[in-house]
Design a protein around this motif. Structure first.
Motif, PDB file in Angstrom:
ATOM      1  N   THR A 123       0.839  -1.203   0.000  1.00  0.00           N
ATOM      2  CA  THR A 123       0.000   0.000   0.000  1.00  0.00           C
ATOM      3  C   THR A 123       0.874   1.252   0.000  1.00  0.00           C
ATOM      4  OG1 THR A 123      -1.786  -1.133   1.167  1.00  0.00           O
ATOM      5  CG2 THR A 123      -1.772   1.276   1.260  1.00  0.00           C
ATOM      6  N   GLU A 124       1.892   1.267   0.848  1.00  0.00           N
ATOM      7  CA  GLU A 124       2.784   2.420   0.904  1.00  0.00           C
ATOM      8  C   GLU A 124       3.520   2.596  -0.417  1.00  0.00           C
ATOM      9  OE1 GLU A 124       6.399   4.337   3.566  1.00  0.00           O
ATOM     10  OE2 GLU A 124       5.859   2.239   3.864  1.00  0.00           O
ATOM     11  N   ALA A 125       4.020   1.518  -0.997  1.00  0.00           N
ATOM     12  CA  ALA A 125       4.731   1.602  -2.273  1.00  0.00           C
ATOM     13  C   ALA A 125       3.830   2.167  -3.369  1.00  0.00           C
ATOM     14  CB  ALA A 125       5.254   0.226  -2.671  1.00  0.00           C
ATOM     15  N   GLU A 126       2.595   1.689  -3.428  1.00  0.00           N
ATOM     16  CA  GLU A 126       1.642   2.172  -4.437  1.00  0.00           C
ATOM     17  C   GLU A 126       1.274   3.627  -4.180  1.00  0.00           C
ATOM     18  OE1 GLU A 126       0.258   0.564  -7.110  1.00  0.00           O
ATOM     19  OE2 GLU A 126       0.976  -1.464  -6.759  1.00  0.00           O
ATOM     20  N   TYR A 127       1.124   3.993  -2.925  1.00  0.00           N
ATOM     21  CA  TYR A 127       0.765   5.357  -2.539  1.00  0.00           C
ATOM     22  C   TYR A 127       1.857   6.334  -2.967  1.00  0.00           C
ATOM     23  CZ  TYR A 127      -1.651   8.646   0.623  1.00  0.00           C
ATOM     24  OH  TYR A 127      -2.359   9.689   1.165  1.00  0.00           O
ATOM     25  N   ILE A 128       3.105   5.955  -2.768  1.00  0.00           N
ATOM     26  CA  ILE A 128       4.240   6.787  -3.182  1.00  0.00           C
ATOM     27  C   ILE A 128       4.263   6.908  -4.704  1.00  0.00           C
ATOM     28  CG2 ILE A 128       6.758   6.918  -3.255  1.00  0.00           C
ATOM     29  CD1 ILE A 128       6.693   5.567  -0.431  1.00  0.00           C
ATOM     30  N   ALA A 129       3.975   5.814  -5.405  1.00  0.00           N
ATOM     31  CA  ALA A 129       3.916   5.853  -6.866  1.00  0.00           C
ATOM     32  C   ALA A 129       2.828   6.818  -7.331  1.00  0.00           C
ATOM     33  CB  ALA A 129       3.671   4.455  -7.431  1.00  0.00           C
ATOM     34  N   MET A 130       1.699   6.793  -6.638  1.00  0.00           N
ATOM     35  CA  MET A 130       0.605   7.698  -6.997  1.00  0.00           C
ATOM     36  C   MET A 130       0.990   9.156  -6.743  1.00  0.00           C
ATOM     37  SD  MET A 130      -2.621   5.477  -5.593  1.00  0.00           S
ATOM     38  CE  MET A 130      -3.903   6.611  -6.097  1.00  0.00           C
ATOM     39  N   SER A 131       1.743   9.412  -5.688  1.00  0.00           N
ATOM     40  CA  SER A 131       2.146  10.793  -5.411  1.00  0.00           C
ATOM     41  C   SER A 131       3.087  11.317  -6.482  1.00  0.00           C
ATOM     42  CB  SER A 131       2.778  10.920  -4.024  1.00  0.00           C
ATOM     43  OG  SER A 131       4.082  10.393  -3.996  1.00  0.00           O
ATOM     44  N   GLY A 132       4.000  10.462  -6.961  1.00  0.00           N
ATOM     45  CA  GLY A 132       4.886  10.865  -8.058  1.00  0.00           C
ATOM     46  C   GLY A 132       4.110  11.122  -9.329  1.00  0.00           C
ATOM     47  N   CYS A 133       3.127  10.295  -9.585  1.00  0.00           N
ATOM     48  CA  CYS A 133       2.269  10.459 -10.756  1.00  0.00           C
ATOM     49  C   CYS A 133       1.469  11.754 -10.636  1.00  0.00           C
ATOM     50  CB  CYS A 133       1.357   9.249 -10.901  1.00  0.00           C
ATOM     51  SG  CYS A 133       0.418   9.212 -12.435  1.00  0.00           S
ATOM     52  N   CYS A 134       1.016  12.056  -9.437  1.00  0.00           N
ATOM     53  CA  CYS A 134       0.262  13.283  -9.186  1.00  0.00           C
ATOM     54  C   CYS A 134       1.122  14.509  -9.503  1.00  0.00           C
ATOM     55  CB  CYS A 134      -0.199  13.313  -7.740  1.00  0.00           C
ATOM     56  SG  CYS A 134      -1.143  14.778  -7.292  1.00  0.00           S
ATOM     57  N   ALA A 135       2.382  14.478  -9.099  1.00  0.00           N
ATOM     58  CA  ALA A 135       3.285  15.594  -9.393  1.00  0.00           C
ATOM     59  C   ALA A 135       3.432  15.778 -10.904  1.00  0.00           C
ATOM     60  CB  ALA A 135       4.645  15.341  -8.748  1.00  0.00           C
ATOM     61  N   GLN A 136       3.563  14.679 -11.632  1.00  0.00           N
ATOM     62  CA  GLN A 136       3.684  14.750 -13.087  1.00  0.00           C
ATOM     63  C   GLN A 136       2.403  15.291 -13.715  1.00  0.00           C
ATOM     64  OE1 GLN A 136       6.270  14.488 -14.895  1.00  0.00           O
ATOM     65  NE2 GLN A 136       5.424  14.368 -16.958  1.00  0.00           N
ATOM     66  N   ILE A 137       1.261  14.860 -13.204  1.00  0.00           N
ATOM     67  CA  ILE A 137      -0.023  15.338 -13.715  1.00  0.00           C
ATOM     68  C   ILE A 137      -0.136  16.848 -13.543  1.00  0.00           C
ATOM     69  CG2 ILE A 137      -2.516  15.332 -13.326  1.00  0.00           C
ATOM     70  CD1 ILE A 137      -2.219  12.401 -12.428  1.00  0.00           C
ATOM     71  N   LEU A 138       0.226  17.345 -12.364  1.00  0.00           N
ATOM     72  CA  LEU A 138       0.127  18.777 -12.110  1.00  0.00           C
ATOM     73  C   LEU A 138       1.029  19.563 -13.053  1.00  0.00           C
ATOM     74  CD1 LEU A 138      -0.022  18.794  -8.214  1.00  0.00           C
ATOM     75  CD2 LEU A 138      -1.879  19.280  -9.818  1.00  0.00           C
ATOM     76  N   TRP A 139       2.233  19.060 -13.285  1.00  0.00           N
ATOM     77  CA  TRP A 139       3.148  19.731 -14.214  1.00  0.00           C
ATOM     78  C   TRP A 139       2.566  19.718 -15.625  1.00  0.00           C
ATOM     79  CZ3 TRP A 139       5.822  18.115 -18.542  1.00  0.00           C
ATOM     80  CH2 TRP A 139       6.744  19.032 -19.057  1.00  0.00           C
ATOM     81  N   MET A 140       2.067  18.554 -16.063  1.00  0.00           N
ATOM     82  CA  MET A 140       1.492  18.456 -17.407  1.00  0.00           C
ATOM     83  C   MET A 140       0.286  19.371 -17.549  1.00  0.00           C
ATOM     84  SD  MET A 140       1.789  14.398 -18.194  1.00  0.00           S
ATOM     85  CE  MET A 140       1.068  14.537 -19.815  1.00  0.00           C
ATOM     86  N   ARG A 141      -0.542  19.415 -16.522  1.00  0.00           N
ATOM     87  CA  ARG A 141      -1.723  20.266 -16.561  1.00  0.00           C
ATOM     88  C   ARG A 141      -1.337  21.732 -16.732  1.00  0.00           C
ATOM     89  NH1 ARG A 141      -6.156  20.820 -11.782  1.00  0.00           N
ATOM     90  NH2 ARG A 141      -6.058  23.052 -11.942  1.00  0.00           N
ATOM     91  N   SER A 142      -0.300  22.168 -16.015  1.00  0.00           N
ATOM     92  CA  SER A 142       0.130  23.563 -16.141  1.00  0.00           C
ATOM     93  C   SER A 142       0.697  23.835 -17.533  1.00  0.00           C
ATOM     94  CB  SER A 142       1.147  23.921 -15.057  1.00  0.00           C
ATOM     95  OG  SER A 142       2.387  23.306 -15.306  1.00  0.00           O
ATOM     96  N   GLN A 143       1.425  22.867 -18.095  1.00  0.00           N
ATOM     97  CA  GLN A 143       1.968  23.047 -19.442  1.00  0.00           C
ATOM     98  C   GLN A 143       0.848  23.102 -20.481  1.00  0.00           C
ATOM     99  OE1 GLN A 143       5.351  23.590 -20.058  1.00  0.00           O
ATOM    100  NE2 GLN A 143       5.227  23.756 -17.840  1.00  0.00           N
ATOM    101  N   LEU A 144      -0.118  22.212 -20.356  1.00  0.00           N
ATOM    102  CA  LEU A 144      -1.229  22.180 -21.311  1.00  0.00           C
ATOM    103  C   LEU A 144      -2.099  23.425 -21.203  1.00  0.00           C
ATOM    104  CD1 LEU A 144      -2.125  18.411 -21.023  1.00  0.00           C
ATOM    105  CD2 LEU A 144      -1.244  19.566 -23.063  1.00  0.00           C
ATOM    106  N   SER A 145      -2.212  23.983 -20.003  1.00  0.00           N
ATOM    107  CA  SER A 145      -3.008  25.205 -19.850  1.00  0.00           C
ATOM    108  C   SER A 145      -2.366  26.371 -20.602  1.00  0.00           C
ATOM    109  CB  SER A 145      -3.223  25.549 -18.383  1.00  0.00           C
ATOM    110  OG  SER A 145      -2.019  25.977 -17.794  1.00  0.00           O
ATOM    111  N   ASP A 146      -1.033  26.356 -20.741  1.00  0.00           N
ATOM    112  CA  ASP A 146      -0.340  27.384 -21.532  1.00  0.00           C
ATOM    113  C   ASP A 146      -0.762  27.349 -22.994  1.00  0.00           C
ATOM    114  OD1 ASP A 146       0.983  28.203 -19.268  1.00  0.00           O
ATOM    115  OD2 ASP A 146       2.868  27.194 -19.770  1.00  0.00           O
ATOM    116  N   TYR A 147      -1.228  26.192 -23.450  1.00  0.00           N
ATOM    117  CA  TYR A 147      -1.688  26.043 -24.834  1.00  0.00           C
ATOM    118  C   TYR A 147      -3.200  26.139 -24.954  1.00  0.00           C
ATOM    119  CZ  TYR A 147       3.062  24.623 -25.826  1.00  0.00           C
ATOM    120  OH  TYR A 147       4.424  24.606 -25.961  1.00  0.00           O
ATOM    121  N   GLY A 148      -3.858  26.526 -23.879  1.00  0.00           N
ATOM    122  CA  GLY A 148      -5.294  26.731 -23.918  1.00  0.00           C
ATOM    123  C   GLY A 148      -6.139  25.516 -23.600  1.00  0.00           C
TER     124      GLY A 148
END
Length: 151
Positions: A48-73
């Protein structure tokens, strides 16, 4: 085009260090646009902890991608993150820390990964803090807390 993400981990997969490896993949529509595979920085004591940490890393990537995509509208307010561990999903959906999950602290891992990636975007931090059950400690907030304590 939907932005969809998947996260997974192999608990204690490294035979030498017993550390887990996090993996994630991000799809824009049906095209793979980002992926990662990284050995976790600490040893997880449960899958559970290993998966939770994986999800947190994925969440960080999602937030970065979301900010980049918002720059393109492109605006993404709903980004599904899929995980195959029911306990990790339940832990993400329930802010209450249970005695069996006290050793898991996504906030610590999320902030450490943000710093390692060099992400210092105040909008990102302000967006994620309330979702992690945290409060911003801006100088104004700290002063107010100190004043309350002094009274």
């Amino acid at each position: 085009m939907a932005l969809t993400t998947y996260a997974d981990a192999d608990h204690a997969g490294c035979q030498d260090t017993r550390r887990s490896t996090s993996g994630s993949a991000q799809f824009l529509g049906d095209k793979l646009v980002s992926w990662s595979s990284k050995k976790q920085t600490s040893t997880s004591i449960s899958s559970t902890e290993a998966e939770y940490i994986a999800m947190s890393g994925c969440c960080a990537q999602i937030l970065w991608m979301r900010s980049q995509l918002s720059d393109y509208g492109f605006a993404y307010n709903h980004i599904p993150l899929y995980c195959d561990n029911k306990s990790a999903i339940a832990l993400c959906c329930n802010n209450v820390q249970h005695s069996r999950s006290k050793h898991i602290d996504i906030r610590h891992h999320f902030i450490r990964e943000q710093v390692e990636k060099g992400v210092h975007c105040p909008e990102t931090i302000e967006f994620i803090l309330p979702r992690l059950g945290m409060k911003s400690m801006k100088p104004k907030t700290l002063k107010r807390l100190q004043d309350d304590k002094d009274e």
